[in-house]
Scaffold this motif. Structure first.
Motif, PDB file in Angstrom:
ATOM      1  N   GLU A  55       0.827  -1.209   0.000  1.00 31.61           N
ATOM      2  CA  GLU A  55       0.000   0.000   0.000  1.00 31.61           C
ATOM      3  C   GLU A  55       0.860   1.257   0.000  1.00 31.61           C
ATOM      4  N   ARG A  56       1.918   1.234   0.792  1.00 31.42           N
ATOM      5  CA  ARG A  56       2.782   2.407   0.941  1.00 31.42           C
ATOM      6  C   ARG A  56       3.465   2.786  -0.374  1.00 31.42           C
ATOM      7  N   PHE A  57       3.951   1.782  -1.127  1.00 29.90           N
ATOM      8  CA  PHE A  57       4.734   2.058  -2.322  1.00 29.90           C
ATOM      9  C   PHE A  57       3.995   1.801  -3.627  1.00 29.90           C
ATOM     10  N   ALA A  58       2.689   1.599  -3.586  1.00 31.05           N
ATOM     11  CA  ALA A  58       1.901   1.302  -4.781  1.00 31.05           C
ATOM     12  C   ALA A  58       1.979   2.433  -5.805  1.00 31.05           C
ATOM     13  N   GLY A  59       2.047   3.653  -5.363  1.00 38.72           N
ATOM     14  CA  GLY A  59       2.076   4.790  -6.272  1.00 38.72           C
ATOM     15  C   GLY A  59       3.358   4.913  -7.069  1.00 38.72           C
ATOM     16  N   LEU A  60       4.409   4.231  -6.655  1.00 42.13           N
ATOM     17  CA  LEU A  60       5.690   4.334  -7.348  1.00 42.13           C
ATOM     18  C   LEU A  60       5.754   3.473  -8.599  1.00 42.13           C
ATOM     19  N   GLY A  61       4.871   2.511  -8.711  1.00 42.70           N
ATOM     20  CA  GLY A  61       4.868   1.639  -9.881  1.00 42.70           C
ATOM     21  C   GLY A  61       5.725   0.408  -9.639  1.00 42.70           C
ATOM     22  N   GLY A  62       5.847  -0.409 -10.636  1.00 42.21           N
ATOM     23  CA  GLY A  62       6.595  -1.653 -10.505  1.00 42.21           C
ATOM     24  C   GLY A  62       7.775  -1.695 -11.449  1.00 42.21           C
TER      25      GLY A  62
END
Length: 81
Positions: A55-62
């Motif tokens: 959840e914390r890093f979802a906005g950064l993409g994969g």
């Protein structure tokens, strides 16, 4: 909507709220609103570390990695007894 005034708020707390709001890209008032809403909402807590990190890093993409094919099958670890 109701209005709320908070007196005698420590300056250090106000500075931390301002920085937190900036990190989340919103005004200090919107940040305080979000904090208060989350504090009184009956949300289920995160069940595990993986969910919290996702959840914390979802906005950064994969990242898509090209993994080479294995030349040999994996072997079992040799652990001391």
């Amino acid at each position: 909507m109701a209005a709320l005034s908070i007196r005698d708020l420590d300056d250090a707390v106000k500075d931390k709220l301002r920085l937190r709001a900036a990190r989340h890209g919103r005004s200090m008032e919107a940040e305080i609103r979000a904090i208060l809403t989350a504090a009184v909402t009956d949300e289920a807590p995160r069940s595990d570390l993986f969910s919290a990190l996702t959840e914390r890093f979802a906005g950064l993409g994969g990242v898509d990695l090209d993994l080479p094919a294995r030349a040999q099958p994996p072997r079992a670890a040799d652990l001391p007894e």
